[in-house]
Enzyme design. Structure first.
Site, PDB file in Angstrom:
ATOM      1  N   GLY A   1      -5.286   5.152  -5.080  1.00  0.00           N
ATOM      2  CA  GLY A   1      -4.826   4.049  -4.258  1.00  0.00           C
ATOM      3  C   GLY A   1      -6.026   3.144  -4.048  1.00  0.00           C
ATOM      4  N   CYS A   2      -5.940   1.892  -4.451  1.00  0.00           N
ATOM      5  CA  CYS A   2      -7.168   1.139  -4.644  1.00  0.00           C
ATOM      6  C   CYS A   2      -7.149  -0.241  -4.004  1.00  0.00           C
ATOM      7  CB  CYS A   2      -7.435   0.937  -6.134  1.00  0.00           C
ATOM      8  SG  CYS A   2      -7.308   2.448  -7.104  1.00  0.00           S
TER       9      CYS A   2
END
Length: 358
Positions: A13-14
């Site tokens: 998750g960026c």
């Protein structure tokens, strides 16, 4: 037992965000926390972190070791090792506040140190190489201790949790809302990754990890966390500090242009790019990524060649903003002089004016 990197796969998750003042102006962490908070849904809650430069002016000539300890025994052993090789001029717990969403904290300590002259002379190494080797050795061999920041006049602050919660936990009131790809919740694995004054935050999942790792470990590095951003950090340290490449050259290695692009360049530029691609083929990073690289006096932003991850850059007066989404910039700087999305493989490099305030 807690599983670490390489033992479990967790989807990434960026989100990344950064602020850089070319005039060297300082600010607290309020705006960068507000910026990364806007991208909350891009993060997965397993880790976030901040890197700040120019934060220890009173100890600017000393290396600031930030260390996680799992046990008192690990702390005692690590301190004995530090004292064998460094003069400790100050040590303390890193200040934190209780936070309902930050749990299972390790002991978090900070040491301002300088290499012992006798040890440094006996090693026949320069000061930075001596320090880097010590940090890598501690992280590789000492269970329960992890040096997660080791530069001068800068520091990394990271933890399990969403980045805005991490900022509040460390009372920062630089920033990264991502946990390393394929990584379970472990504090040492949260971003940024750092060695000496180089810090890296990364949005993406590289496909060249094994080739990059095998090459870089031939030069004394140990990729113990088994995560892509760790190997990118070591690649940048190797190319920049050890080989003396400039950041534009480093970007041409990591995000090397396609051969078809190189062929269209003027003869001198074609020769330069051909050399870099041939000489450092094993250090080319493939797969989707966008990275922010912090270093003393500057910041570099870089996308993969195909721009498979988003990145936006904005400018207002002497300040440069970089983020995964435009909204993360607009929320803290609504009026900008310029805003654009860099092309794939195009490095955006900003440095302090005339050396600035480092």
């Amino acid at each position: 037992m807690l599983q670490k990197e390489g033992q479990v796969r967790i989807p990434a998750g960026c989100a990344i965000s950064g602020i850089f003042h070319k005039d060297g102006a300082r600010e607290n962490g309020t705006r960068i926390i507000d910026s990364i908070r806007t991208m909350h849904d891009r993060s997965n809650g397993l880790g976030g972190g901040f890197a700040g430069y120019g934060i220890y002016p009173e100890y600017a000539d000393y290396y600031a070791f930030h260390v996680f300890f799992d046990t008192q025994a690990a702390k005692d052993e690590c301190e004995r090792e530090i004292e064998k090789h460094f003069d400790i001029v100050n040590l303390s717990k890193i200040p934190t506040r209780q936070h309902p969403r930050i749990t299972d904290e390790p002991m978090i300590w900070r040491y301002f140190v300088a290499p012992l002259p006798t040890r440094l002379a006996a090693s026949q190494l320069d000061e930075r190489e001596f320090t880097a080797r010590f940090v890598i050795r501690i992280n590789h061999t000492l269970d329960g201790a992890y040096v997660f920041s080791s530069g001068k006049n800068m520091g990394v602050f990271k933890a399990n949790g969403f980045p805005e919660d991490v900022g509040e936990y460390y009372m920062l009131e630089n920033c990264h809302g991502r946990y390393p790809t394929n990584t379970p919740g472990w504090w040492g694995g949260a971003h940024p990754f750092a060695l000496l004054d180089t810090t890296v935050v990364h949005n993406g999942e590289i496909s060249s990890y094994d080739a990059n790792r095998r090459f870089i470990e031939m030069f004394g590095y140990s990729c113990d966390l088994l995560t892509d951003t760790e190997v990118i950090t070591y690649i940048i340290d190797y190319l920049g500090r050890k080989l003396g490449l400039t950041y534009p050259e480093i970007s041409n290695v990591i995000a090397a242009p396609f051969w078809s692009t190189i062929e269209k360049q003027e003869p001198r530029e074609r020769e330069r790019l051909t050399y870099l691609r041939n000489a450092f083929a094993s250090l080319m990073v493939t797969g989707p990524f966008s990275i922010l690289v912090g270093y003393t006096g500057g910041l570099m932003a870089l996308n993969d060649r195909l721009k498979l991850r988003s990145m936006v850059v904005g400018e207002k007066d002497e300040t440069v903003y970089i983020a995964s989404e435009e909204c993360a910039i607009r929320v803290i700087a609504p009026e900008l002089d310029k805003i654009w999305a860099p092309r794939g493989g195009e490095a955006v490099i900003v440095n302090l004016n005339d050396g600035g305030n480092k």
